[in-house]
Write an enzyme that holds these catalytic residues in place. Structure first.
Site, PDB file in Angstrom:
ATOM      1  N   HIS A 138       0.829  -1.218   0.000  1.00 23.03           N
ATOM      2  CA  HIS A 138       0.000   0.000   0.000  1.00 23.03           C
ATOM      3  C   HIS A 138       0.861   1.265   0.000  1.00 23.03           C
ATOM      4  O   HIS A 138       0.322   2.363  -0.117  1.00 23.03           O
ATOM      5  CB  HIS A 138      -1.003  -0.017   1.157  1.00 23.03           C
ATOM      6  CG  HIS A 138      -0.465   0.394   2.490  1.00 23.03           C
ATOM      7  ND1 HIS A 138      -0.014  -0.509   3.437  1.00 23.03           N
ATOM      8  CD2 HIS A 138      -0.294   1.613   3.028  1.00 23.03           C
ATOM      9  CE1 HIS A 138       0.384   0.167   4.498  1.00 23.03           C
ATOM     10  NE2 HIS A 138       0.240   1.453   4.288  1.00 23.03           N
ATOM     11  N   SER A 191       4.184   3.030   8.043  1.00 16.12           N
ATOM     12  CA  SER A 191       3.820   1.940   7.145  1.00 16.12           C
ATOM     13  C   SER A 191       5.011   1.509   6.298  1.00 16.12           C
ATOM     14  O   SER A 191       5.810   2.339   5.868  1.00 16.12           O
ATOM     15  CB  SER A 191       2.704   2.377   6.197  1.00 16.12           C
ATOM     16  OG  SER A 191       1.459   2.282   6.808  1.00 16.12           O
ATOM     17  N   ASP A 230       0.111  -7.562   1.853  1.00 20.91           N
ATOM     18  CA  ASP A 230       0.586  -6.164   1.832  1.00 20.91           C
ATOM     19  C   ASP A 230       2.122  -6.162   1.864  1.00 20.91           C
ATOM     20  O   ASP A 230       2.741  -5.820   2.874  1.00 20.91           O
ATOM     21  CB  ASP A 230      -0.005  -5.392   3.015  1.00 20.91           C
ATOM     22  CG  ASP A 230       0.199  -3.892   2.891  1.00 20.91           C
ATOM     23  OD1 ASP A 230       0.599  -3.432   1.806  1.00 20.91           O
ATOM     24  OD2 ASP A 230      -0.058  -3.194   3.887  1.00 20.91           O
TER      25      ASP A 230
END
Ligand SMILES: [Ca+2]
Length: 238
Positions: free
Chosen positions: A55, A191, A98
């Site tokens: 992502h 992230s 992910d």
């Protein structure tokens, strides 16, 4: 990462030095932004390869290794463009898979400040309730939206009972880690960064509800499930 009030002070105490030469991860930022600001983390796993979260993908990405303070030129920073991107059936709705494998434009220079992280294998099994370390330049408080100037790290524990917190949304490609009393977690901007456990890269910061909330641990991509894919891609890329 985010740390609770007292723990934040501890994180600050170490932030004046390089955390460790084994913390090798990187910030990534878009080349389109006039003022380059990292929006995600990633981790060097081989001289010319890094992993991040799927992502975190953007049309143009630049990576920097050996970074510590974003506003000071420490002299150890190494900047790279991206020459290849590999993803593994990432699902934007569920965040399953992910993970993103990034080939650098040229090999990184390995030195005291930049060193690839070790990938886990069957000879070093993951033990639940292990203490792991998550690091990044993400925000240090939900109430302060400014990313951290310096690389920070906090210790978190692996959870075995993550389904209890996120019923139906956590699958076997995900790990959960947090702190039973809250206050220690990855947060916005972290992230793609690493969760290191016992010296191995076990997780990629993926998602969660809120930050450092005792009822919602952080969710990480479980690297172990992708190690064979990673080795296959690196061996077959040309
Ligand atoms: Ca710097």
């Amino acid at each position: 990462p985010m740390a609770g009030f007292i723990l934040l002070l501890l994180a600050c105490a170490v932030s004046g030095m390089f955390l460790s030469h084994t913390i090798i991860h990187v910030s990534m930022f878009s080349q389109y932004k006039s003022e380059p600001k990292p929006y995600c983390g990633c981790t060097l796993i081989a001289q010319q390869w890094a992993v991040s979260a799927a992502h975190c993908w953007r049309p143009a990405m630049m990576l920097v290794f050996g970074e510590h303070n974003l506003f000071i030129d420490e002299g150890y920073e190494q900047y790279f463009n991206v020459s290849g991107i590999y993803v593994h059936n990432f699902n934007y709705r569920t965040y399953n898979n992910d993970i993103m494998l990034i080939k650098l434009s040229k090999p990184a220079t390995i030195n005291a400040y930049v060193e690839p992280a070790r990938l886990p294998g069957p000879t070093n099994p993951l033990e639940y309730m292990d203490t792991c370390t998550v690091s990044g330049w993400g925000v240090t408080s939900l109430y302060n939206p400014t990313p951290s100037d310096e690389l920070r790290a906090v210790d978190v524990h692996l959870y075995t009972d993550c389904q209890y917190y996120y019923w139906g949304r956590v699958n076997s490609n995900m790990l959960c880690a947090g702190y039973r009393y809250g206050g220690k977690d990855a947060c916005k901007g972290d992230s793609g960064g690493p969760l290191m456990c016992n010296g191995y890269l076990e997780g990629i910061v993926s998602w969660g509800i809120s930050c450092a909330n005792p009822y919602f641990p952080g969710v990480y991509t479980k690297i172990r499930n992708y190690v064979n894919w990673i080795y296959w891609v690196m061996a077959n890329d040309s």
